[in-house]
Design a protein around this motif. Structure first.
Motif, short mmCIF file in Angstrom:
data_model
loop_
_atom_site.label_atom_id
_atom_site.label_comp_id
_atom_site.label_asym_id
_atom_site.label_seq_id
_atom_site.Cartn_x
_atom_site.Cartn_y
_atom_site.Cartn_z
N HIS A 104 0.87 -1.18 0.00
CA HIS A 104 0.00 0.00 0.00
C HIS A 104 0.91 1.22 0.00
O HIS A 104 0.97 2.00 0.94
N ASP A 105 1.66 1.30 -1.05
CA ASP A 105 2.60 2.40 -1.23
C ASP A 105 2.93 2.43 -2.71
O ASP A 105 2.84 1.40 -3.39
N ASP A 119 -2.00 4.13 -1.20
CA ASP A 119 -2.22 3.61 0.16
C ASP A 119 -3.70 3.37 0.46
O ASP A 119 -4.06 3.03 1.59
N ARG A 124 0.54 4.31 4.36
CA ARG A 124 1.49 3.48 3.62
C ARG A 124 1.90 2.27 4.44
O ARG A 124 2.21 2.38 5.62
N GLY A 156 -1.19 -0.07 -4.81
CA GLY A 156 0.19 0.39 -4.82
C GLY A 156 1.03 -0.25 -5.93
O GLY A 156 0.51 -0.72 -6.93
#
Lengths: 455, 48
Positions: A104-105, A119, A124, A156
């Protein structure tokens, strides 16, 4: 459920309930116009009178006779006999596909990103190997007798957590023999972090890959930028080219997004082709108010024209020996998916779920962060099967707008997440997407006809 | 026939896989990822 349309100089007729597709001459097309979708509401004499100024009585009777014969064979004005398949027993499937959000970045900041720049609005976070392994255990344990299991490494940007990707693949492979499973891995990447080692691993292990690129440099670099706002075209194109050159005949798609600034997206599709990519997909940015250049109602006419324009260009390319595979037009008009799959739809929240870095399970990757679509957590070992039920009931028979639509066995009711975000309900098809989808189907049928028949 | 030509063999009523085996790819795992693309899927049983 009979739909007819003209493409180039050909009259197409689709019998939605049987899947039969016909090409007809002008007189038959006009007769079908008079019948207005209801074969028995009008007599032959009525048709003869109605078209008397245009055609002779004999010709009208001849064509009408042929239409009747096709009707008798069950391939025109056929009835829908599939609703009895939509039982809970048939619809409820084991979980067999995971969208594994390993990161999640993101190292990019695409303007239309549905994931809040990577994110998902959740902060993040990278997935630990432990969570990834538990997710793999989860799908093995919940997949029943289904053998082909799917893991899509997503974000992400999944390459930001590539060690976990590699170890997760290794772990899943170690379970295949014992549990009689066949894992199919896919990955969706922006390409920024691709290097030789990653390319080799991806080409060895991934059944399919999605490479994100929007087309021409000026278009791509307007939307697909780094966190510092710099365009990414020059960085990713050579990497994608290298990956594809080493991939052999394995599946891949270069996948673009179009928005208001490149409604003439056929130029971008052809640009991607000219870069050496044969397998291409292009989808609209349907982000509503979240993105200022989102495709909206006011763009619709132009988008529909452009779909047709692209279709024409791709037909000509294929007929002149330039082999191109555009995902949206790539359908099998003779067979394709079985009828149960067609009426069920995408399978989100049923056989397909998304797992976040902290182990939360959502009905699909697009609704991550929406509490009402959370179904459990991998790490706590919870999965509320009762939460599958609303998704089982999203078949074409559960949606009023789909029941009588000619395209229902082709589109299967639309994207559940899109319906929710744009209409407020997973049961309410998003009209804008419906209209674009219908055009895609018309183009896909015409495309298949022209490239395979060369009439 | 002179006026109508059927160009495909599809007959959903005789769909070879009947109630579905579930072995084929989930649509959102393919090239689109943000849309429902069931029609673009291949039947696992008919793959050559």
């Amino acid at each position: 459920m009979v739909h007819k349309y003209k493409f180039r100089d050909t009259n197409f007729v689709i019998d939605g309930n049987s899947g039969a597709i016909h090409i007809v001459d002008d007189i038959s097309y006009d007769i079908l116009d008079c019948l207005d979708g209801n074969f028995f509401d009008y007599t032959e004499n009525y048709i003869v009178k109605k078209l008397a100024d245009k055609y002779s009585k004999e010709k009208i009777k001849e064509a009408y006779g042929e239409i009747f014969k096709i009707y008798e064979s069950g391939k025109l004005f056929s009835s829908d006999t599939h609703e009895n398949l939509a039982t809970e027993e048939n619809l409820n499937s084991p979980v067999k596909a995971l969208c594994l959000n390993v990161a999640h970045d993101c190292n990019m900041q695409c303007k239309y990103c549905f994931a809040s720049k990577g994110d998902f609005g959740c902060g993040r976070e990278l997935m630990s190997l432990e969570t990834a392994k538990k997710a793999i255990d989860f799908v093995v344990q919940n997949s029943g007798s289904i053998r082909n299991l799917e893991i899509d490494f997503f974000g992400g940007e999944p390459l930001m957590n590539f060690e976990v990707v590699k170890e997760a693949v290794k772990y899943a492979r170690s379970l295949e023999k014992e549990y009689d499973k066949n894992f199919r891995f896919t990955i969706t990447t922006n390409g920024i972090l691709l290097d030789d080692d990653k390319i080799d691993f991806i080409n060895k292990e991934m059944f399919d890959i999605v490479l994100s690129l929007d087309g021409r440099r000026e278009i791509n670099d307007k939307y697909r930028v780094t966190r510092g706002g710099v365009g990414t075209y020059d960085v990713v194109v050579p990497r994608f080219q290298k990956l594809v050159a080493k991939r052999g005949n394995k599946n891949y798609y270069v996948r673009g997004t179009y928005a208001k600034d490149n409604i003439k997206f056929s130029d971008d599709v052809l640009h991607i082709y000219d870069l050496g990519f044969k397998h291409i997909s292009m989808e609209p940015a349907l982000c509503g108010d979240k993105f200022e250049s989102s495709i909206t109602e006011e763009c619709l006419d132009e988008v529909l024209k452009e779909q047709e324009n692209l279709c024409n260009k791709l037909i000509d390319m294929n007929l002149s020996g330039r082999d191109v595979d555009f995902f949206n037009f790539s359908i099998d008009i003779n067979e394709g998916p079985c009828i149960l799959k067609r009426l069920k739809g995408c399978g989100c929240g049923n056989d397909y779920v998304a797992v976040t870095p902290n182990g939360d399970i959502y009905s699909c990757h697009q609704v991550v962060g929406e509490e009402k679509f959370k179904m459990g957590n991998i790490n706590s070992g919870t999965f509320d099967k009762k939460r599958k039920k609303p998704f089982l009931n999203t078949t074409i028979y559960h949606k009023e707008k789909c029941r009588e639509c000619w395209a229902k066995f082709y589109c299967s009711g639309g994207c559940t997440a899109k319906n929710y975000f744009n209409c407020g309900s997973i049961m309410d098809p998003y009209d804008l997407a419906c209209r674009m989808q219908k055009k895609k189907i018309e183009c896909a049928v015409a495309y298949q006809f022209y490239i395979n028949q060369n009439y | 026939m002179e006026h109508i030509k059927t160009i495909n063999k599809a007959d959903f009523k005789k769909s070879i896989t009947g109630t579905g085996c579930g072995e084929c790819q989930v649509s959102c795992q393919t090239a689109s990822k943000v849309d429902n693309t069931v029609i673009n899927q291949k039947c696992e049983k008919s793959k050559k």
